[in-house]
Design an enzyme around this catalytic site. Structure first.
Site, PDB file in Angstrom:
ATOM      1  CG  LEU A 151      -1.834   1.299   0.854  1.00 34.71           C
ATOM      2  CD1 LEU A 151      -2.669   0.703   0.177  1.00 34.71           C
ATOM      3  CD2 LEU A 151      -2.846   1.139   2.916  1.00 34.71           C
ATOM      4  N   GLY A 152       1.300   1.763  -1.197  1.00 37.78           N
ATOM      5  CA  GLY A 152       2.218   2.795  -1.164  1.00 37.78           C
ATOM      6  C   GLY A 152       1.514   3.766  -2.321  1.00 37.78           C
ATOM      7  NE  ARG A 153       6.033   6.407  -4.877  1.00 39.48           N
ATOM      8  CZ  ARG A 153       7.077   6.843  -4.106  1.00 39.48           C
ATOM      9  NH1 ARG A 153       8.125   7.001  -3.575  1.00 39.48           N
ATOM     10  NH2 ARG A 153       8.084   5.074  -4.326  1.00 39.48           N
ATOM     11  CB  ILE A 154       0.991   2.359  -7.493  1.00 40.72           C
ATOM     12  CG1 ILE A 154       1.825   3.690  -8.171  1.00 40.72           C
ATOM     13  CG2 ILE A 154       0.505   1.892  -7.789  1.00 40.72           C
ATOM     14  CD1 ILE A 154       2.779   2.302  -8.941  1.00 40.72           C
ATOM     15  CB  ILE A 228      -0.535  -2.954 -12.245  1.00 40.71           C
ATOM     16  CG1 ILE A 228      -0.316  -2.809 -10.786  1.00 40.71           C
ATOM     17  CG2 ILE A 228      -1.329  -3.331 -13.020  1.00 40.71           C
ATOM     18  CD1 ILE A 228       0.452  -1.652  -9.844  1.00 40.71           C
ATOM     19  NE  ARG A 230      10.168  -4.138 -12.430  1.00 38.92           N
ATOM     20  CZ  ARG A 230       9.408  -2.326 -12.234  1.00 38.92           C
ATOM     21  NH1 ARG A 230       8.533  -2.634 -12.794  1.00 38.92           N
ATOM     22  NH2 ARG A 230      10.306  -1.676 -12.272  1.00 38.92           N
ATOM     23  CG  ASP A 254       0.943  -3.682 -17.566  1.00 39.65           C
ATOM     24  OD1 ASP A 254       0.641  -3.578 -18.160  1.00 39.65           O
ATOM     25  OD2 ASP A 254       1.279  -2.501 -16.837  1.00 39.65           O
ATOM     26  CD  GLU A 259       7.518  -7.381 -18.361  1.00 37.34           C
ATOM     27  OE1 GLU A 259       8.048  -5.968 -18.610  1.00 37.34           O
ATOM     28  OE2 GLU A 259       7.043  -7.958 -17.036  1.00 37.34           O
ATOM     29  CG  HIS A 277       5.275  -3.207 -17.853  1.00 33.69           C
ATOM     30  ND1 HIS A 277       7.083  -4.306 -17.849  1.00 33.69           N
ATOM     31  CD2 HIS A 277       5.651  -1.720 -17.250  1.00 33.69           C
ATOM     32  CE1 HIS A 277       7.125  -3.467 -16.560  1.00 33.69           C
ATOM     33  NE2 HIS A 277       6.375  -2.199 -16.732  1.00 33.69           N
ATOM     34  N   GLY A 279       1.454  -0.007 -18.155  1.00 35.87           N
ATOM     35  CA  GLY A 279       1.320   0.598 -16.804  1.00 35.87           C
ATOM     36  C   GLY A 279       1.462   2.424 -16.785  1.00 35.87           C
TER      37      GLY A 279
HETATM   38  P1  NAP Z   1       6.052   2.205  -3.230  1.00 36.93           P
HETATM   39  O1  NAP Z   1       5.314   4.018  -2.447  1.00 36.93           O
HETATM   40  O2  NAP Z   1       7.106   2.625  -2.784  1.00 36.93           O
HETATM   41  O3  NAP Z   1       5.415   1.389  -1.945  1.00 36.93           O
HETATM   42  C1  NAP Z   1       5.374   0.301  -2.768  1.00 36.93           C
HETATM   43  C2  NAP Z   1       4.673  -0.396  -1.287  1.00 36.93           C
HETATM   44  O4  NAP Z   1       5.100  -1.837  -1.170  1.00 36.93           O
HETATM   45  C3  NAP Z   1       5.023   0.739  -0.019  1.00 36.93           C
HETATM   46  O5  NAP Z   1       3.849   0.357   0.769  1.00 36.93           O
HETATM   47  C4  NAP Z   1       5.576  -0.781   0.908  1.00 36.93           C
HETATM   48  O6  NAP Z   1       5.054  -1.175   2.129  1.00 36.93           O
HETATM   49  C5  NAP Z   1       5.383  -2.131   0.442  1.00 36.93           C
HETATM   50  N1  NAP Z   1       6.890  -2.447   0.581  1.00 36.93           N
HETATM   51  C6  NAP Z   1       7.875  -2.505  -0.023  1.00 36.93           C
HETATM   52  N2  NAP Z   1       8.747  -4.047   0.198  1.00 36.93           N
HETATM   53  C7  NAP Z   1       7.959  -5.221   0.770  1.00 36.93           C
HETATM   54  C8  NAP Z   1       8.547  -6.429   1.384  1.00 36.93           C
HETATM   55  N3  NAP Z   1       9.208  -7.324   0.901  1.00 36.93           N
HETATM   56  N4  NAP Z   1       7.397  -6.371   0.961  1.00 36.93           N
HETATM   57  C9  NAP Z   1       5.474  -6.181   0.970  1.00 36.93           C
HETATM   58  N5  NAP Z   1       5.412  -5.155   1.166  1.00 36.93           N
HETATM   59  C10 NAP Z   1       6.451  -4.203   0.379  1.00 36.93           C
HETATM   60  O7  NAP Z   1       6.011   2.480  -5.041  1.00 36.93           O
HETATM   61  P2  NAP Z   1       5.095   2.685  -5.591  1.00 36.93           P
HETATM   62  O8  NAP Z   1       5.962   4.044  -6.290  1.00 36.93           O
HETATM   63  O9  NAP Z   1       3.838   2.433  -5.082  1.00 36.93           O
HETATM   64  O10 NAP Z   1       5.484   1.275  -6.586  1.00 36.93           O
HETATM   65  C11 NAP Z   1       5.210   0.545  -6.216  1.00 36.93           C
HETATM   66  C12 NAP Z   1       6.403  -0.899  -7.297  1.00 36.93           C
HETATM   67  O11 NAP Z   1       4.853  -0.801  -8.902  1.00 36.93           O
HETATM   68  C13 NAP Z   1       7.322  -0.049  -8.086  1.00 36.93           C
HETATM   69  O12 NAP Z   1       8.390  -0.637  -6.968  1.00 36.93           O
HETATM   70  C14 NAP Z   1       7.177  -0.284  -9.476  1.00 36.93           C
HETATM   71  O13 NAP Z   1       7.921  -1.955  -9.720  1.00 36.93           O
HETATM   72  C15 NAP Z   1       5.791  -1.422  -9.667  1.00 36.93           C
HETATM   73  N6  NAP Z   1       5.317  -0.166 -11.279  1.00 36.93           N
HETATM   74  C16 NAP Z   1       5.243  -1.374 -12.189  1.00 36.93           C
HETATM   75  C17 NAP Z   1       4.881  -0.847 -13.138  1.00 36.93           C
HETATM   76  C18 NAP Z   1       3.968  -0.921 -14.056  1.00 36.93           C
HETATM   77  O14 NAP Z   1       4.568  -0.285 -15.531  1.00 36.93           O
HETATM   78  N7  NAP Z   1       3.726  -2.065 -14.247  1.00 36.93           N
HETATM   79  C19 NAP Z   1       4.880   1.430 -13.184  1.00 36.93           C
HETATM   80  C20 NAP Z   1       5.282   1.854 -12.546  1.00 36.93           C
HETATM   81  C21 NAP Z   1       5.370   1.242 -11.402  1.00 36.93           C
HETATM   82  P3  NAP Z   1       5.824  -1.342   3.405  1.00 36.93           P
HETATM   83  O15 NAP Z   1       7.015  -0.326   3.919  1.00 36.93           O
HETATM   84  O16 NAP Z   1       5.216  -1.369   4.567  1.00 36.93           O
HETATM   85  O17 NAP Z   1       6.384  -2.668   3.840  1.00 36.93           O
END
Ligand code: NAP
Length: 311
Positions: A151-154, A228, A230, A254, A259, A277, A279
């Protein structure tokens, strides 16, 4: 003299042009002979520019004694050996926030497409089958639970959108947060409580195959997996098996483990929605990402604070 950069991915012109104003760029990705290129330029390289899906192995970084910054065109930096970079004092930057809405939109699109079988419904119509009878009934969203893994930004942007669709939100991460959603302290418990398990955490070794056969079994025959984040987070062979035996309702993906290769079993399955992919793949967002990616290199080269440092 301009600093020199090694480019590890095929990057769009709207990134390369401004980057070339800041740096002399060496195209490692397309180089016919990477060893020859490294022999010529390795001691001059100050920056690496790469995409979210690309990898910068330690063995490569060790050949670049003057490397000071790695700028990732993407928010995910699982292809960067972060601990090694920290130790060597190499700065790492990414492009957070600017892509959050687009990626969350794609997650919601996958939820809708998978639950209502929209891809299958369109293929049904185009194949002329409508004249022979109605398309089978699908699944409603209202009242269901979406479990968000990460539950991060996305993840939060997905939660807001799915709340508006009438779903209850739950989540798992390493830490509980001050939010109105229910927290589960393990993925399997979250999957058990969810109708949709939505993967939105980072990739890399820490999350590799976090969604395994056991988690998919907990999600159950009415459950849908959405990814969405990895491909590495989901055990793809376990997913194929769960879909084949009917122990999972469906999936919306996605991202994939290798890939652009997608397993033949997924390609042939009507229970899954598959996207290449995409997103963050809009003009507006990719331009904003490019500006941040180049802006970080420019800031570093002119001794200014980085715009979006990873640490
Ligand atoms: P973010 O704000 O850093 O959020 C990541 C979330 O994952 C945090 O809430 C974190 O919470 C949790 N997390 C981190 N490590 C973890 C673990 N080992 N086990 C369980 N939860 C964990 O990142 P974001 O900006 O939302 O982006 C998330 C991911 O989306 C990126 O890293 C990227 O790989 C992917 N993405 C995909 C696309 C696409 O085109 N499909 C585009 C952009 C991003 P805690 O710290 O509490 O664990």
């Amino acid at each position: 003299m301009k600093p020199e950069a090694l480019v590890l991915a095929p990057l769009p012109d709207f990134l390369m042009q401004p980057l070339q104003e800041v740096c002399v760029c060496h195209d490692y990705f397309h180089a016919q002979n990477k060893d020859i290129l490294l022999n010529e330029v390795s001691t001059h390289i100050h920056a690496i520019v790469m995409a979210g899906g690309s990898v910068a192995p330690v063995e490569l970084l060790e050949q670049l004694p003057g490397l000071k910054i790695i700028s990732v065109f993407g928010v995910g930096y699982d292809g960067v050996p972060v601990d090694y970079c920290r130790q060597r004092g190499i700065q790492v930057t990414n492009t957070p926030d600017v892509l959050t809405d687009d990626v969350a939109d794609i997650a919601v699109a996958l939820v809708l497409m998978a639950s209502r079988r929209l891809g299958q419904a369109e293929r049904f119509l185009r194949a002329g089958e409508w004249a022979r009878g109605a398309f089978p009934l699908a699944q409603a969203l209202r009242g269901k639970t979406a479990g968000i893994l990460g539950l991060g930004r996305i993840g939060k942007a997905i939660a807001e959108r799915l709340s508006a669709h009438g779903l209850k939100i739950a989540y798992f991460g390493r830490h509980p947060q001050q939010v109105a959603y229910e927290y589960y302290d393990c993925v399997k418990k979250l999957a058990t409580a969810s109708d949709f398990l939505i993967v939105a955490c980072p990739g890399g070794m820490a999350t590799k195959h976090l969604v395994n056969a056991e988690v998919l079994a907990a999600l159950g025959p009415q459950g849908t997996l959405i990814n969405i984040a990895r491909g590495s987070v989901v055990d793809e062979q376990a997913l194929v098996a769960a879909l084949e035996t009917g122990s999972l309702w469906g999936a919306g993906l996605d991202v994939f483990e290798n890939e652009p290769q997608v397993p033949a079993e997924l390609m042939g399955s009507d229970r899954v929605v598959l996207l290449p992919h995409v997103g963050s793949a809009t003009h507006e967002t990719r331009l904003a990402m490019a500006n941040l990616c180049v802006g970080n290199v420019a800031a570093h080269c002119s001794g200014q604070p980085l715009l979006t440092p990873v640490f």
